[in-house]
Design an enzyme around this catalytic site. Structure first.
Site, PDB file in Angstrom:
ATOM      1  N   ASP A 259      65.498  -1.334  54.691  1.00 22.77           N
ATOM      2  CA  ASP A 259      65.326  -0.058  55.297  1.00 22.77           C
ATOM      3  C   ASP A 259      64.861  -0.413  56.727  1.00 22.77           C
ATOM      4  O   ASP A 259      64.070  -0.988  57.130  1.00 22.77           O
ATOM      5  CB  ASP A 259      64.533   0.820  54.492  1.00 22.77           C
ATOM      6  CG  ASP A 259      64.087   1.800  54.834  1.00 22.77           C
ATOM      7  OD1 ASP A 259      64.934   2.750  54.830  1.00 22.77           O
ATOM      8  OD2 ASP A 259      62.910   2.132  55.437  1.00 22.77           O
ATOM      9  N   GLU A 296      69.777  -1.875  57.471  1.00 14.64           N
ATOM     10  CA  GLU A 296      69.865  -0.462  58.046  1.00 14.64           C
ATOM     11  C   GLU A 296      69.186  -0.089  59.409  1.00 14.64           C
ATOM     12  O   GLU A 296      68.138  -0.456  59.698  1.00 14.64           O
ATOM     13  CB  GLU A 296      69.213   0.515  57.092  1.00 14.64           C
ATOM     14  CG  GLU A 296      69.639   2.077  57.688  1.00 14.64           C
ATOM     15  CD  GLU A 296      68.388   3.054  57.322  1.00 14.64           C
ATOM     16  OE1 GLU A 296      68.609   4.346  57.591  1.00 14.64           O
ATOM     17  OE2 GLU A 296      67.328   2.608  57.055  1.00 14.64           O
TER      18      GLU A 296
END
Length: 635
Positions: A259, A296
């Site tokens: 993330d 990401e």
């Protein structure tokens, strides 16, 4: 040394914890009506450890620091009483039945992202197992779980996790996750886990009591940054490296999605992400099986996926937000927030051809130049979507695309993503046009924190200029409203859309090497909002025509010397379209009318013009793409 409570069988457990600044560390075993205290021995670099007998799986324990502070294990494998309760000893022994499973190649993955708590009514791993047959039938082969580490309460997206080794108890805990992954592998489904290495949640975050896990040098949008480059950072880094390997080793996961890696700050000569990819690669070699890391980032920085030998960080792939933004802005016409940088067909054409649209060009939203060029990188390095948890849940009301555009536009969007050269990802419920929102929800216990979250969410939406009152993240209703309504998928237009998704996924699977970006030629007509791509895949030629405008548009097919046979048309009545107006066969230079908001796929009819060897040579060597400087279009 790895900080953990490792059960060794025969009621023996080795306890290790990192607390470099503590004067003493004691293990407090919580038994019925009594508590046993065991003093740990100090080892090198601030670790404390002791092997203890008489410890059965499920035994509860805490650590006592300097005879004052009592805390759960930072590397706890299980928190049965929540983030403020004691840790539990876990026996990781499990009867796996996936010995023949060797994973899936990255380029073959067809990803389906889901949130465990809202995917089913029960919100557990076991309840998802009951749905695997339906997911198989859909045609996807990879499930991606939003974070499942222990978070406060029972309602959360998972990005507020604070025990990075513990599986959320309300989802089914360690054994539930293992049963789920075991069942997935038996059905040919790979599993990706979303992990958060840029921050920890605010409630139940006790790592700072044990050592300098955090630093004041940097700030993330979500709180203190982790200490990956200051004093004691070796042990902090090791805590996270071992966490990544733990998911592969103990839970047989196939890949991790990292993330917001742009919020992982590290000024070391070897960046945290680079060393992490190095460690995972070493683990893969020892295991004789490839494990993947997918990042990401909103930086459009190819260093993430460049090989380490060429100065990159060596991740296997990364999400490509530019593809989503280009497609979303075209379909919805939205121009607020970051969508102000998108909205023309040219953007989506570049996304198809290169990946990043912003490759060091000026961004109106950021008010600066942004991104790096990815045109030379393989398509398998990028994951694309038209919906995901961020793009839906970070809207004020959590509206899905099905609430924003027409049914015809939904079908167009599905084809644009699934038939792109990149790795496609669907968000749960997208395949049948789920209309329940996916909103942001939490279940914190501290009133001050609850109010801060409410205020923060309201502030976040200002740049998008959305009107109305933000749903209360703390309310049970917000969570319940976000659950999928599975009964819808068998009714009306929902079953039609579901079958359409199945057809698209089957079509992609019918062609080998779909992620070979070198075979794709992209053309577009800006004013008509037409985008066309043409591909040689193996010994076959296909092309796809997409009309993003609200009106019918006339055009000529690419490679007009060929005969083209229609193999899919989103306007067909079987897909509840207005009825196809495209002929089943298109001859030579015939002009055709492409209906509004539609997608059609054609395959070359091989029997046409066999005698013309010059045509055959042209087909074997398609022309290079050139940029027309006057129109800025592919020709």
């Amino acid at each position: 040394m790895i900080p953990a409570a490792k059960y060794k069988g025969n009621n023996k457990c080795s306890f290790t914890v990192w607390a470099p600044q503590a004067r003493s560390v004691k293990l407090q075993l919580i038994k019925t009506n009594k508590r046993q205290i065991v003093t740990l021995a100090k080892a090198e670099r601030g670790y404390w450890s002791r092997e203890v007998e008489g410890i059965a799986p499920g035994s509860l324990y805490l650590y006592k620091l300097d005879d004052s502070i009592q805390r759960a294990d930072p590397a706890s494998y299980c928190q049965p009483k929540g983030v403020h309760g004691p840790s539990a000893v876990v026996d990781h022994k499990f009867t796996w039945q996936d010995s023949n499973w060797q994973g899936l190649p990255l380029e073959k993955m067809l990803i389906y992202e889901l949130h465990v708590g809202t995917f089913t009514e029960e919100g557990t791993f076991d309840s998802i197992i009951k749905r695997l047959k339906e997911l198989n039938h859909l045609g996807i082969n990879t499930l991606e779980l939003m974070p499942i580490v222990q978070f406060p309460g029972e309602r959360n997206w998972g990005y507020d996790g604070v025990f990075l080794y513990a599986v959320q108890s309300s989802y089914g805990g360690p054994s539930g996750l293992k049963r789920f992954i075991n069942a997935c592998h038996q059905k040919g489904l790979a599993v990706i886990l979303d992990v958060v290495y840029n921050h920890l949640g605010p409630e139940g975050n006790y790592l700072r009591d044990f050592g300098p896990y955090f630093t004041e040098k940097y700030k993330t949008p979500w709180g203190q940054s982790l200490n990956f480059d200051g004093p004691y950072s070796d042990q902090v880094r090791e805590f996270f490296f071992e966490n990544a390997l733990y998911w592969f080793r103990e839970y047989h996961l196939d890949a991790l999605r990292l993330d917001a890696v742009h919020a992982i700050y590290d000024a070391s000569a070897k960046h945290f992400i680079e060393e992490l990819s190095e460690r995972v690669q070493e683990f893969s070699k020892k295991s004789d099986r490839k494990y993947y890391l997918i990042g990401e980032s909103d930086l459009n920085d190819i260093r993430l996926i460049k090989p380490r030998s060429r100065g990159g960080y060596g991740l296997d792939a990364q999400w490509c937000d530019d593809f989503h933004h280009s497609l979303h802005a075209l379909l919805t016409g939205e121009q607020s927030g970051y969508y102000k940088d998108f909205g023309i067909t040219d953007d989506l054409a570049k996304a198809y051809q290169e990946g990043f649209v912003y490759s060091w060009k000026y961004s109106k939203y950021r008010k600066r130049h942004h991104g790096s060029s990815s045109k030379h990188l393989p398509a398998k390095r990028f994951v694309v979507c038209i919906q995901n948890h961020d793009q839906i849940g970070n809207r004020m009301f959590g509206e899905r695309l099905s609430n924003l555009v027409s049914f015809e536009a939904l079908k167009l969007a599905a084809g644009a993503v699934i038939l792109s050269p990149y790795i496609p990802m669907l968000f749960m419920g997208e395949e049948y046009g789920e209309q329940s929102p996916f909103q942001y929800f939490v279940s914190h216990s501290e009133q001050g924190l609850i109010e801060a979250v409410r205020k923060g969410r309201a502030e976040e939406f200002k740049s998008f200029q959305w009107k109305g009152k933000c749903p209360d993240p703390q309310a049970v209703k917000t969570f319940m409203t976000s659950k999928l309504r599975w009964d819808k998928r068998t009714k009306g237009s929902h079953i039609t859309l579901l079958n359409y998704y199945r057809a698209l996924l089957a079509l992609r699977k019918a062609f080998p090497d779909f992620t070979d970006k070198k075979t794709i030629i992209v053309r577009y007509l800006s004013k008509k909002q037409i985008l066309l791509w043409h591909r040689h895949i193996g010994d076959r030629q296909i092309q796809c025509v997409m009309n993003f405008s609200q009106a019918e548009q006339k055009m000529q097919m690419y490679a007009p010397q060929n005969v083209w046979t229609k193999i899919l048309d989103s306007t067909d009545k079987k897909w509840k379209g207005p009825g196809s107006r495209l002929p089943s066969t298109i001859l030579g230079k015939q002009k055709v009318a492409i209906p509004a908001l539609s997608l059609a796929v054609f395959e070359q009819k091989k029997a046409f013009e066999k005698k013309k060897t010059s045509v055959a040579r042209a087909e074997a060597s398609p022309p290079e793409i050139r940029i027309n400087a006057n129109t800025n279009s592919y020709i």
